[in-house]
Design an enzyme around this catalytic site. Structure first.
Site, PDB file in Angstrom:
ATOM      1  N   SER A  93      -2.207 -42.063  40.926  1.00  0.00           N
ATOM      2  CA  SER A  93      -2.563 -42.749  42.157  1.00  0.00           C
ATOM      3  C   SER A  93      -1.616 -42.486  43.314  1.00  0.00           C
ATOM      4  O   SER A  93      -2.024 -42.582  44.471  1.00  0.00           O
ATOM      5  CB  SER A  93      -2.664 -44.254  41.903  1.00  0.00           C
ATOM      6  OG  SER A  93      -1.494 -44.731  41.295  1.00  0.00           O
TER       7      SER A  93
ATOM      8  N   HIS B 274      -9.088 -43.050  40.188  1.00  0.00           N
ATOM      9  CA  HIS B 274      -9.143 -42.131  41.337  1.00  0.00           C
ATOM     10  C   HIS B 274      -9.947 -40.867  41.061  1.00  0.00           C
ATOM     11  O   HIS B 274     -10.029 -40.003  41.928  1.00  0.00           O
ATOM     12  CB  HIS B 274      -7.724 -41.757  41.776  1.00  0.00           C
ATOM     13  CG  HIS B 274      -6.941 -42.940  42.243  1.00  0.00           C
ATOM     14  ND1 HIS B 274      -7.047 -43.450  43.513  1.00  0.00           N
ATOM     15  CD2 HIS B 274      -6.074 -43.750  41.587  1.00  0.00           C
ATOM     16  CE1 HIS B 274      -6.271 -44.508  43.633  1.00  0.00           C
ATOM     17  NE2 HIS B 274      -5.664 -44.713  42.476  1.00  0.00           N
TER      18      HIS B 274
ATOM     19  N   LYS C 133     -12.683 -48.095  44.550  1.00  0.00           N
ATOM     20  CA  LYS C 133     -12.162 -46.906  45.227  1.00  0.00           C
ATOM     21  C   LYS C 133     -13.337 -46.051  45.712  1.00  0.00           C
ATOM     22  O   LYS C 133     -13.987 -46.448  46.670  1.00  0.00           O
ATOM     23  CB  LYS C 133     -11.164 -46.219  44.316  1.00  0.00           C
ATOM     24  CG  LYS C 133      -9.884 -47.059  44.352  1.00  0.00           C
ATOM     25  CD  LYS C 133      -8.916 -46.919  43.258  1.00  0.00           C
ATOM     26  CE  LYS C 133      -7.776 -47.912  43.506  1.00  0.00           C
ATOM     27  NZ  LYS C 133      -7.055 -48.273  42.300  1.00  0.00           N
TER      28      LYS C 133
HETATM   29  C1  LIG Z   1      -6.247 -49.233  41.766  1.00  0.00           C
HETATM   30  C2  LIG Z   1      -5.925 -48.907  40.360  1.00  0.00           C
HETATM   31  C3  LIG Z   1      -6.083 -49.847  39.346  1.00  0.00           C
HETATM   32  C4  LIG Z   1      -6.399 -51.280  39.631  1.00  0.00           C
HETATM   33  O1  LIG Z   1      -7.724 -51.438  39.988  1.00  0.00           O
HETATM   34  P1  LIG Z   1      -8.105 -52.739  40.851  1.00  0.00           P
HETATM   35  O2  LIG Z   1      -9.568 -52.813  40.714  1.00  0.00           O
HETATM   36  O3  LIG Z   1      -7.633 -52.460  42.235  1.00  0.00           O
HETATM   37  O4  LIG Z   1      -7.388 -53.887  40.218  1.00  0.00           O
HETATM   38  C5  LIG Z   1      -5.870 -49.439  38.056  1.00  0.00           C
HETATM   39  N1  LIG Z   1      -5.481 -48.187  37.776  1.00  0.00           N
HETATM   40  C6  LIG Z   1      -5.288 -47.267  38.730  1.00  0.00           C
HETATM   41  C7  LIG Z   1      -4.842 -45.891  38.354  1.00  0.00           C
HETATM   42  C8  LIG Z   1      -5.484 -47.607  40.058  1.00  0.00           C
HETATM   43  O5  LIG Z   1      -5.249 -46.720  41.010  1.00  0.00           O
END
Ligand SMILES: *Cc1c(COP(=O)(O)O)cnc(C)c1O
Length: 431
Positions: free
Chosen positions: A217, A245, A277
């Protein structure tokens, strides 16, 4: 101070050291009913905040007054943002909005209960089916957030005495998941499958989960998924991939980094991804064999004991899944922006990280330098997040540029022009 770290900084990639009490918990002979004097928890926490402030690492939330595609209105100014995770530009799509409104009109807003009580609606069931089909898994299970999905899956799978091997740069919630499950957490150097193999070999008798981000990320690079899958097969370990991602962005029809690597359910039985995302909505899911989903339904506490997401949100996410699968042009436009940005940044000799995903970090090293760069960009009307420790390791502060299908060529060029005008830090070496 300019744009510090907003949403991205809710994540803590590094494990924060257990904070030792600043004064002993009990001091014999002091006043009080039992002769003990307790440490005041609020005061102790405030001291930790002061220490962080003194280190120049204080974080703060900024309020966005209005969002429209990549444009954000902040403090009365319209800024072009390169920090959202809306990679396909779906968050404001009319079809998502229409689906959301239709279900909210018909069903109300809240789901009113956990899935196992009476919160599981038709919209959830349809979304789970669509996610399973897209990712090539038998079934999928919704969670309220990605954080909760990882905590729930890991707490269900792991217990005391088990081994959890993880990439050092995994997302904070994977680290927390293993720790809260009581497993022995071992972290291998970033992307190093051979090191992961050594860590697994140390405890050949322990039940083991190897967990990795599919796309990292804060770095934007991919995990060596095929090597890790081979390793897990040899070692009898279970592979879990967090594709927050990758889903929507990589692989055939955007099915994610696991599909891109050609790995099926047998190689990656535990696949987690988020809806907040590339899918532009909110929530997350775990997909895998029907038996795993049945087991998580019994034992994943963050699923069992948490209110189901609003059905209107599930309907919007379903619309997003359909668009993400069929609108290949979004991925093509995104890829063109990524290439344009990388070519421009290379011409400017900027310290680009080796990433070909929408996450394009510029490694500036020092936290103050990253913050100064973000501030300078904001003065030119651009919003790019500075990411500092402990979200990334000390000395690896960066500008985390993220690109989206919502960006046009002239937006990317505007960012490059602004980056070209940044004062170069003395001795700053390109990566
Ligand atoms: C954003 C993210 C999460 C968390 O997801 P949310 O729905 O925002 O709680 C988990 N793992 C990764 C790799 C992320 O980038």
């Amino acid at each position: 101070m300019g744009w510090g770290e907003g949403e991205a900084l809710a994540l803590t990639m590094t494990i924060e050291q257990p904070r030792a009490p600043l004064t002993p918990n009990r001091s014999p002979g002091s006043a009080g009913g039992t002769g003990a004097k307790r440490v005041d928890l609020l005061q102790r926490l405030a001291t930790h905040t002061s220490e962080r402030a003194a280190a120049g690492l204080l974080r703060r939330t900024r309020t966005i007054d209005h969002a429209e595609g990549p444009w954000l209105e902040v403090d009365g100014r319209r800024l072009l943002a390169f920090c959202s995770n809306d990679y396909l530009g779906l968050a404001g799509h009319p079809q998502l909005i229409a689906a959301f409104k239709r279900v909210a009109d018909d069903e109300g807003v809240g789901s009113t209960a956990a899935h196992l009580v009476c919160g599981h609606r038709r919209e959830h069931a349809m979304l789970e089916e669509a996610l399973a089909e897209w990712t090539g898994r038998e079934r999928a299970l919704l969670f309220s957030t990605g954080y909760m999905a990882n905590l729930g899956a890991m707490q269900a799978l792991l217990g005391r005495g088990d081994l959890c091997v993880q990439d050092r740069l995994n997302h904070a919630c994977l680290l927390d998941g293993a720790t809260l499950a009581g497993a022995t957490l071992k972290r291998y150097p970033h992307g190093d499958a051979a090191a992961a193999a050594r860590q697994l070999a140390v405890e050949p008798g322990a039940a083991a989960l190897l967990a990795t981000d599919g796309v990292f990320s804060m770095d934007g690079d991919r995990a060596p998924l095929r090597e890790l899958a081979t390793l897990c097969r040899h070692e009898g370990a279970t592979l879990m991939v967090d594709d927050a991602h990758g889903l929507g962005v990589l692989g055939p029809d955007g099915a994610g980094s696991v599909a891109e690597a050609g790995l099926g359910m047998r190689e990656v039985p535990v696949l987690m991804a988020t809806l907040g995302k590339a899918l532009g909505t909110h929530g997350a899911f775990v997909a895998g064999p029907a038996t795993l989903i049945e087991d998580l339904t019994q034992f994943a506490r963050t699923f069992v004991y948490s209110t189901a997401m609003p059905p209107a949100l599930a309907a919007a996410a379903l619309a997003a899944v359909r668009l993400a699968r069929t609108d290949g042009w979004r991925r093509e436009k995104l890829a063109a922006s990524i290439a344009r940005f990388r070519q421009g940044a290379a011409r400017l000799d900027l310290p680009l990280a080796p990433s070909d995903t929408p996450i394009q970090p510029l490694l500036l090293g020092d936290a103050a330098a990253a913050l100064a760069a973000a501030t300078a960009l904001e003065e030119r009307g651009l919003l790019v997040t500075a990411i500092r420790p402990p979200t990334v390791p000390v000395g690896q502060a960066r500008l985390r540029v993220t690109l989206s299908a919502a960006h046009e060529e002239e937006h990317v060029d505007r960012l490059l022009d602004a980056l070209a005008a940044l004062p170069r830090a003395h001795g700053q070496a390109p990566v």
